[in-house]
Design a protein around this motif. Structure first.
Motif, PDB file in Angstrom:
ATOM      1  N   ALA A   1      24.308   1.720 -41.263  1.00  0.00           N
ATOM      2  CA  ALA A   1      24.322  -0.457 -41.060  1.00  0.00           C
ATOM      3  C   ALA A   1      25.264  -1.244 -41.266  1.00  0.00           C
ATOM      4  O   ALA A   1      24.741  -1.797 -41.684  1.00  0.00           O
ATOM      5  CB  ALA A   1      22.946  -0.234 -42.384  1.00  0.00           C
ATOM      6  N   ALA A   2      26.625   0.355 -40.847  1.00  0.00           N
ATOM      7  CA  ALA A   2      27.789  -0.384 -40.900  1.00  0.00           C
ATOM      8  C   ALA A   2      28.352  -0.291 -39.582  1.00  0.00           C
ATOM      9  O   ALA A   2      27.231   0.458 -38.582  1.00  0.00           O
ATOM     10  CB  ALA A   2      28.630   0.320 -41.799  1.00  0.00           C
ATOM     11  N   SER A   3      29.385  -0.941 -39.003  1.00  0.00           N
ATOM     12  CA  SER A   3      29.846  -1.494 -37.756  1.00  0.00           C
ATOM     13  C   SER A   3      30.479  -0.371 -37.195  1.00  0.00           C
ATOM     14  O   SER A   3      30.318  -0.225 -36.167  1.00  0.00           O
ATOM     15  CB  SER A   3      30.334  -2.759 -37.694  1.00  0.00           C
ATOM     16  N   ASP A   4      31.197   0.389 -38.293  1.00  0.00           N
ATOM     17  CA  ASP A   4      31.923   1.085 -38.576  1.00  0.00           C
ATOM     18  C   ASP A   4      31.408   2.799 -39.735  1.00  0.00           C
ATOM     19  O   ASP A   4      30.949   1.938 -40.594  1.00  0.00           O
ATOM     20  CB  ASP A   4      33.308   1.383 -37.953  1.00  0.00           C
ATOM     21  N   CYS A   5      32.278   4.180 -39.785  1.00  0.00           N
ATOM     22  CA  CYS A   5      31.901   4.425 -40.516  1.00  0.00           C
ATOM     23  C   CYS A   5      33.598   5.030 -41.305  1.00  0.00           C
ATOM     24  O   CYS A   5      34.084   6.076 -40.258  1.00  0.00           O
ATOM     25  CB  CYS A   5      31.230   5.722 -40.873  1.00  0.00           C
ATOM     26  N   GLN A   6      33.705   4.387 -42.242  1.00  0.00           N
ATOM     27  CA  GLN A   6      35.032   5.107 -42.819  1.00  0.00           C
ATOM     28  C   GLN A   6      34.645   6.298 -44.316  1.00  0.00           C
ATOM     29  O   GLN A   6      34.448   5.581 -45.457  1.00  0.00           O
ATOM     30  CB  GLN A   6      35.927   4.374 -43.765  1.00  0.00           C
ATOM     31  N   LEU A   7      34.850   7.733 -43.978  1.00  0.00           N
ATOM     32  CA  LEU A   7      34.755   8.712 -44.344  1.00  0.00           C
ATOM     33  C   LEU A   7      35.153   8.846 -45.619  1.00  0.00           C
ATOM     34  O   LEU A   7      36.632   9.678 -44.607  1.00  0.00           O
ATOM     35  CB  LEU A   7      33.969   9.828 -43.496  1.00  0.00           C
ATOM     36  N   LEU A   8      36.308   8.707 -46.270  1.00  0.00           N
ATOM     37  CA  LEU A   8      37.283   9.359 -47.546  1.00  0.00           C
ATOM     38  C   LEU A   8      36.741  10.685 -48.312  1.00  0.00           C
ATOM     39  O   LEU A   8      35.420  10.738 -47.939  1.00  0.00           O
ATOM     40  CB  LEU A   8      36.716   8.321 -49.003  1.00  0.00           C
ATOM     41  N   PRO A   9      38.235  11.187 -48.361  1.00  0.00           N
ATOM     42  CA  PRO A   9      38.077  12.284 -48.893  1.00  0.00           C
ATOM     43  C   PRO A   9      37.380  13.151 -49.794  1.00  0.00           C
ATOM     44  O   PRO A   9      37.456  11.436 -51.394  1.00  0.00           O
ATOM     45  CB  PRO A   9      39.428  13.013 -48.317  1.00  0.00           C
ATOM     46  N   ASP A  10      36.781  13.850 -50.408  1.00  0.00           N
ATOM     47  CA  ASP A  10      35.993  14.571 -51.666  1.00  0.00           C
ATOM     48  C   ASP A  10      35.639  15.797 -51.756  1.00  0.00           C
ATOM     49  O   ASP A  10      36.720  15.638 -50.869  1.00  0.00           O
ATOM     50  CB  ASP A  10      35.178  13.138 -51.843  1.00  0.00           C
ATOM     51  N   ALA A  11      34.769  15.570 -52.743  1.00  0.00           N
ATOM     52  CA  ALA A  11      35.094  17.268 -52.953  1.00  0.00           C
ATOM     53  C   ALA A  11      34.020  18.090 -51.663  1.00  0.00           C
ATOM     54  O   ALA A  11      34.310  19.300 -52.106  1.00  0.00           O
ATOM     55  CB  ALA A  11      34.397  17.540 -54.522  1.00  0.00           C
ATOM     56  N   GLU A  12      32.952  17.950 -51.114  1.00  0.00           N
ATOM     57  CA  GLU A  12      32.607  17.950 -50.299  1.00  0.00           C
ATOM     58  C   GLU A  12      32.745  18.002 -48.594  1.00  0.00           C
ATOM     59  O   GLU A  12      32.287  18.856 -48.158  1.00  0.00           O
ATOM     60  CB  GLU A  12      30.753  17.165 -50.242  1.00  0.00           C
ATOM     61  N   HIS A  13      34.438  17.224 -47.777  1.00  0.00           N
ATOM     62  CA  HIS A  13      34.431  17.184 -47.032  1.00  0.00           C
ATOM     63  C   HIS A  13      35.431  16.562 -47.542  1.00  0.00           C
ATOM     64  O   HIS A  13      36.243  15.474 -47.959  1.00  0.00           O
ATOM     65  CB  HIS A  13      33.765  16.053 -46.206  1.00  0.00           C
ATOM     66  N   ASP A  14      36.743  15.874 -45.836  1.00  0.00           N
ATOM     67  CA  ASP A  14      37.225  15.956 -45.754  1.00  0.00           C
ATOM     68  C   ASP A  14      37.449  14.467 -45.157  1.00  0.00           C
ATOM     69  O   ASP A  14      36.386  13.470 -45.079  1.00  0.00           O
ATOM     70  CB  ASP A  14      37.923  16.419 -44.166  1.00  0.00           C
ATOM     71  N   GLY A  15      38.326  13.663 -44.617  1.00  0.00           N
ATOM     72  CA  GLY A  15      38.737  12.003 -44.388  1.00  0.00           C
ATOM     73  C   GLY A  15      38.606  12.075 -43.444  1.00  0.00           C
ATOM     74  O   GLY A  15      39.336  12.234 -42.487  1.00  0.00           O
TER      75      GLY A  15
END
Length: 416
Positions: free
Chosen positions: A392-406
């Motif tokens: 539902a967004a134009s793009d995706c910025q996945l920030l690093p957390d305990a489960e995955h990288d950025g």
């Protein structure tokens, strides 16, 4: 400790940490897994603590020592901060190490570290006096993150200083997720489900311990990186390009996802060989070519692609906990250089995409200049391009957390 210091010294002098570690392992094939892991952990952890060891040593050294001794002191300070109960053992190990490498400096190292121990209660104040040592990043890096993520910058920096998680991708062509999870449990490895084909291990383990790895039932791949194949979503019979493919994790995932005709490009011959090795283990096939993806005449036959994965070179700021040497090696001006290279790549690849086709732009960066700003400029240049929404967004910025990288993802469709 000396081997870890040699790795740290190589980074201080401008070398790549991963390459240096691989060369070290090649030279010491007799090392047991425990030794390999200990050397790696000590070097990587020391480098994650950018500026913190220096904040301590600056109070104790009268003049800069040789690079190897500086690195050895940084490793020792890191060990002292992490394992205070073993402080005297760490000092003795550092003294023995310098006695082997530079015996004339044995007394200096012994004196500095014992003085550091006597003043250990002061360390927190020394480290906290500077934002560089407090956050363990170069000042320019901190400012970029603050500007891009004003509400999350401290959390993003903190996560980048932690040990990374270990996730597996289950090859659903050969195994079910629950069967893979059961195999892990039988081997004493705890894992939780993150998606239809993703397992997150409670603790990282050596690849050799993973049941089903050699047989191609599971692969090691960060959970965030696994989003690329899912977002590109290839379909059976399509022609797919993986333009910057090494080491081949995303290539393999695309092939596991659908029966496609896939071309994998890689600029460096040695890295291209790793793609082939990964695909062979998994029983997958693709055409692999060594080529500059921007030089279309050297590799493109004129037939358009239905889908393109543009996993472009970047600062790797979203995976810094896996590659802590980039804190030491990157410079602020490098980001503009990466952005220029990314622009060349996506503009070239766009020419090879079929009308109605999809290109997924991917970076493992959290810097806006390489991500949303890059895509905004791309859309300005290409009137036939449109963003296909992601969640539902134009793009995706996945920030690093305990489960995955950025990671950053933008899905672009060429208008028919």
């Amino acid at each position: 400790m000396l081997r870890a210091a040699e790795l740290v010294a190589g980074v201080i002098e401008g070398g790549n940490l991963t390459d240096a570690f691989e060369r070290m392992l090649e030279a010491h094939r007799d090392w047991p897994e425990s030794t390999r892991g200990a050397v790696r952990d000590l070097a990587w952890t020391t480098l994650r603590d950018f500026g913190r060891g220096d904040a301590v040593l600056d109070r104790l050294l009268h003049s800069p020592p040789p690079t190897l001794v500086q690195a050895l002191l940084l490793v020792a300070v890191q060990r002292l901060s992490q394992r205070p109960a073993q402080a005297h053992t760490a000092v003795d190990q550092a003294v023995q190490a310098v006695a082997t490498a530079m015996p004339g400096l044995k007394g200096m190292v012994n004196g500095v570290l014992r003085n550091a121990l006597r003043q250990q209660s002061e360390w927190a104040g020394w480290i906290g006096a500077s934002r560089v040592s407090a956050h363990a990043y170069p000042a320019w890096w901190i400012e970029r993150i603050r500007a891009s993520l004003p509400e999350q910058w401290e959390a993003v920096l903190a996560v980048g200083n932690q040990r990374p998680p270990m996730a597996l991708r289950v090859n659903l062509r050969r195994c079910t997720l629950e069967a893979a999870r059961a195999e892990l449990a039988a081997a004493g490895i705890e894992a939780k489900r993150l998606g239809d084909a993703t397992l997150l291990l409670a603790q990282p383990v050596a690849v050799a311990r993973l049941p089903g790895y050699a047989e191609g039932r599971v692969s090691v791949q960060d959970a965030g990186a696994q989003q690329a194949a899912r977002l590109l979503a290839p379909r059976d019979g399509e022609r797919v390009l993986d333009a910057c493919a090494a080491p081949g994790g995303k290539t393999a995932h695309l092939l596991e996802s659908a029966d496609v005709e896939l071309l994998a490009l890689e600029l460096e011959p040695q890295r291209a060989q790793r793609i082939g090795a990964n695909l062979e283990r998994l029983g997958l096939r693709a055409e692999i070519r060594v080529a500059d993806c921007c030089d279309l005449r050297s590799w493109w036959d004129g037939r358009p692609f239905d889908r393109i994965l543009a996993d472009v070179p970047c600062s790797a700021s979203g995976v810094v906990r896996r590659h802590p040497d980039i804190k030491w090696l990157r410079r602020d001006e490098d980001i503009a250089g990466f952005a220029k290279q990314q622009r060349r790549i996506v503009d070239a690849l766009w020419q090879t995409l079929a009308p109605g086709g999809t290109m997924l732009y991917v970076t493992c960066s959290v810097f806006e200049q390489e991500n949303a700003a890059q895509i905004a400029r791309f859309l300005d240049r290409h009137a036939d391009a449109e963003c296909v929404p992601i969640h539902a967004a134009s793009d995706c910025q996945l920030l690093p957390d305990a489960e995955h990288d950025g990671f950053y993802f933008a899905r672009l469709r060429k208008q028919a």
